[in-house]
Design an enzyme around this catalytic site. Structure first.
Site, PDB file in Angstrom:
ATOM      1  N   LYS A  96      -8.637  -2.260 -28.708  1.00  0.00           N
ATOM      2  CA  LYS A  96      -9.763  -2.640 -27.869  1.00  0.00           C
ATOM      3  C   LYS A  96      -9.585  -1.930 -26.534  1.00  0.00           C
ATOM      4  CE  LYS A  96     -11.953  -6.446 -25.480  1.00  0.00           C
ATOM      5  NZ  LYS A  96     -11.514  -7.563 -24.655  1.00  0.00           N
ATOM      6  N   GLY A 157     -14.049 -15.048 -15.611  1.00  0.00           N
ATOM      7  CA  GLY A 157     -13.743 -16.110 -14.665  1.00  0.00           C
ATOM      8  C   GLY A 157     -14.968 -16.730 -14.015  1.00  0.00           C
ATOM      9  N   ALA A 183     -16.073 -11.936 -23.153  1.00  0.00           N
ATOM     10  CA  ALA A 183     -15.999 -12.346 -21.750  1.00  0.00           C
ATOM     11  C   ALA A 183     -17.174 -13.203 -21.306  1.00  0.00           C
ATOM     12  CB  ALA A 183     -15.882 -11.152 -20.816  1.00  0.00           C
ATOM     13  N   GLY A 184     -16.885 -14.385 -20.918  1.00  0.00           N
ATOM     14  CA  GLY A 184     -17.915 -15.232 -20.328  1.00  0.00           C
ATOM     15  C   GLY A 184     -18.344 -16.386 -21.209  1.00  0.00           C
ATOM     16  N   ASN A 205     -11.217 -16.750 -25.324  1.00  0.00           N
ATOM     17  CA  ASN A 205      -9.837 -17.197 -25.172  1.00  0.00           C
ATOM     18  C   ASN A 205      -9.762 -18.398 -24.241  1.00  0.00           C
ATOM     19  OD1 ASN A 205      -7.295 -17.361 -23.538  1.00  0.00           O
ATOM     20  ND2 ASN A 205      -6.584 -15.965 -25.114  1.00  0.00           N
TER      21      ASN A 205
END
Ligand code: SF4
Lengths: 256, 416
Positions: A96, A157, A183-184, A205
């Site tokens: 990745k 974040g 992400a998110g 995650n």
């Protein structure tokens, strides 16, 4: 549903949940595999670069595909070097690509990502590039030999869920490779929404790692992703469909 | 006002006279804003940006209302940050801690990084009045040979540590850039990550040290108040305030991945110094977006021959306020809390704002063997820079952090 497979670089997976890297623990890996059904687990090479981390490989259950990422890379050259290092460490051929030259928002650098994709795909890697959802970049990634495209849903974040929703939809509509949202995604409902839109898989995650009950949250993600996938395959009903059709045709008044 | 001046009986009459003159007669001291020969001038605009805020910062004007709205804002502006550092925010400590913890967990999860410092020399050519290594303080001086460094590093690495911070006193003549470079090369053998806290150098020297294996540079400005700075750094190259201020920028230009900032709290107006430290990091990261930044927040500590030195008005509550404000303003920045602070403070603050703690710390020279193994050292040892408070070993720290529900991380870095 059983023959509904996720295909990445010629490899077939039944699960559409991918464990992202970040907060690491054996407990998390275990829960992700057992309860979320993860078949792919991301491993930050820089995180594995520790005496403790050297054993991480031993903890990865059999049959699970390792996905080393290049986090820490600030440009194409560094990403390529990290990918090669991952291969040497015995992490396999998946990689990745994560290239950030921004320490504040950790936004990926699309240009450098395209360059690294091209080099690594040529070297036989199954390249999964993390990117900012931009159609032109996605097309470049396809041409560069990417195995899928991984747009971010919102800044790392930020807990903002699908902030880039409209742009991810464009990628889903226009790109023939699997679109995997990364992400998110902070909660199962967001994962479900992304899957309804036609996303091929979800990477997460933190949402698991920080849950009160990790195994239960892993199970929740599994159900949400499956539900979203089914909804997508079923074809969403009239209310949610884009360009929705009213139940009484608007043009019903027209004669001949 | 605390008294930093201590006369050693070992100084010659001549040296004493000179010392007293430096202490009492400003005109005897060099111009602290003027570069010395060999110091690179980079004409950076960062200083202006930072100090324009700091100079006009009137923290008394902020009210509870300002603090409240700062806490409500999703993105903390510079103005919000100023409110969070103000005395008015003192009553909001718990709310600030809650918000800080949220930001920390979003960006760092529940991880805490461990590292250890290694002092390789305590020679110093400067007279910083608050420091145990200063050139007028009578202490056992020492510089480790490369063999000794190798030995010390082995002992530290055997303890399990993977990140090291190499420190020296500030003496170019005793601890040359090449000597430090060789130490970095040795460190790369034993550690995954090597940081430096040494005297400021020029860009090409940072580039050389980077090639030798170092990737992080820490430079403490001590205080951002130039006038105050002048009265504390009486002699030596460290007197030159602007050269020190631009160190991080030169380090980044030299190819370093990350830089760390700090003021030594208690030297001057701590609210202004805290504001300056964070803005220094903020503006540099804006200019060099790839730079990894981190902050520390040391407070004054007693030193050899002067056990009266103390952090003045910066008590644990103030320190906590500053750290929470740092975290809310710069959610992505690393925050290191040193062994100057007590074990209980460190255990508490890592759950709120800090991301990195040192363990197995000695601020002396060549004493890891005796400290780590209890074995009488065969060779001489050099004295310590300041007294530490939290003396936990690596193992104890690792264990304590785990039992606090945190995940200790030894390293997640790659030298590329
Ligand atoms: S603070 Fe640094 S430069 Fe100043 S006396 Fe101490 S070791 Fe030397």
């Amino acid at each position: 549903m059983n023959d509904d497979k996720l295909v990445i670089g010629g490899h077939e997976f039944s699960s559409r949940f991918i464990l992202g890297s970040g907060k690491y623990s054996m407990k998390l890996i275990e829960a992700a595999v057992k309860y979320a059904g993860a078949e792919i687990i991301t491993l930050a090479v820089r995180r594995a670069n520790t005496k403790e981390g050297e054993n991480i490989l031993d903890f990865i259950p059999k049959g699970v595909t390792l996905l080393p990422n290049t986090s820490g890379a600030r440009n194409c050259e560094e990403a390529v070097r990290i990918a090669r290092l991952a291969r040497e460490l015995g992490c396999g051929d998946f990689v990745k690509i994560e290239i950030m030259r921004d320490s504040k928002y950790l936004l990926p650098d699309n240009q450098e990502t395209v360059k690294a994709t091209e080099i690594l795909a040529r070297e036989g890697f199954v390249v999964m590039p993390y990117m900012y959802p931009d159609l032109n970049t996605a097309r470049d990634l396809v041409n560069a030999g990417a195995a899928c495209v991984m747009p971010l849903a919102s800044p790392i974040g930020s807990n903002k869920g699908l902030a880039t929703r409209e742009f991810i939809q464009i990628l889903i509509d226009e790109i023939d490779l699997p679109i995997i949202v990364d992400a998110g995604i902070g909660r199962p409902s967001q994962a479900c929404e992304a899957m309804e839109m036609g996303t091929a898989a979800i990477m997460a995650n933190t949402a698991l790692a920080t849950a009160g009950d990790i195994p239960m949250m892993a199970g929740a993600f599994k159900s949400a992703i499956e539900a979203g996938r089914k909804a997508y395959l079923a074809g969403l009903g009239r209310v949610l469909t884009r360009g929705a059709a009213a139940s009484d045709p608007l043009t019903g008044f027209l004669r001949d | 006002m605390q008294n930093f001046f201590v006369d050693s009986e070992f100084l010659s009459q001549q040296a004493l006279e000179r010392k007293h003159k430096l202490e009492s007669d400003a005109s005897f001291r060099t111009n602290h804003m003027q570069y010395m020969p060999g110091m690179e001038i980079i004409n950076s605009d960062v200083y202006e940006s930072v100090m324009s805020h700091v100079n006009s910062y009137d923290y008394a004007k902020y009210s509870a209302k300002d603090v409240n709205s700062a806490l409500e804002h999703e993105i903390c502006s510079i103005e919000d940050f100023k409110a969070l550092l103000s005395p008015a925010a003192r009553n909001f400590l718990e709310q600030m801690a809650i918000r800080a913890r949220l930001e920390t967990s979003k960006h760092f999860g529940n991880t805490v990084y461990l590292f250890t410092p290694l002092y390789i020399a305590n020679y110093c050519e400067n007279y910083c009045v608050y420091c145990g290594f200063n050139c007028y303080n009578h202490i056992r001086r020492m510089k480790l040979s490369l063999e000794q460094i190798d030995h010390e590093m082995q002992i530290i690495a055997n303890s399990g540590m993977e990140e090291i911070l190499i420190l020296t006193g500030e003496s170019r003549s005793q601890s040359s850039v090449e000597y430090i470079g060789e130490s970095c090369k040795l460190a790369r053998k034993y550690f995954r990550m090597v940081g430096l806290e040494i005297y400021p150098v020029n860009t090409d020297e940072y580039a050389y040290l980077h090639e030798c294996g170092a990737d992080y540079v820490t430079v403490f400005q001590e205080t951002y108040d130039a006038e105050k700075y002048e009265t504390l750094h009486l002699f030596g190259h460290k007197r030159v305030y602007p050269y020190r201020f631009d160190s991080q920028e030169r380090a980044l230009r030299g190819g370093m991945r990350g830089v760390a900032f700090s003021a030594l709290l208690g030297l001057s107006d701590f609210r202004k110094d805290a504001l300056a430290t964070a803005l220094h990091a903020y503006y540099l990261q804006r200019k060099y977006p790839q730079a990894e930044i981190s902050l520390s927040c040391p407070r004054l500590r007693p030193i050899i021959n002067n056990d009266k030195i103390n952090p003045m008005d910066v008590h644990e509550k103030e320190l906590c306020q500053i750290l929470c404000a740092y975290r809310i303003f710069l959610p992505f920045a690393g925050i290191t809390v040193s062994s100057r602070e007590s074990a209980s403070f460190r255990d508490g603050i890592v759950k709120i704002a800090a991301t990195k703690v040192s363990a197995g710390v000695s601020t002396g020279i060549g004493d890891h063997e005796s400290k780590y193994t209890g074995k009488e050292s065969q060779s001489q040892e050099g004295d310590e820079q300041f007294e530490i408070s939290d003396s936990r070993s690596f193992d104890t720290m690792y264990h304590d952090m785990s039992s606090e529900g945190l995940q200790p991380v030894l390293n997640d870095y790659l030298y590329v």
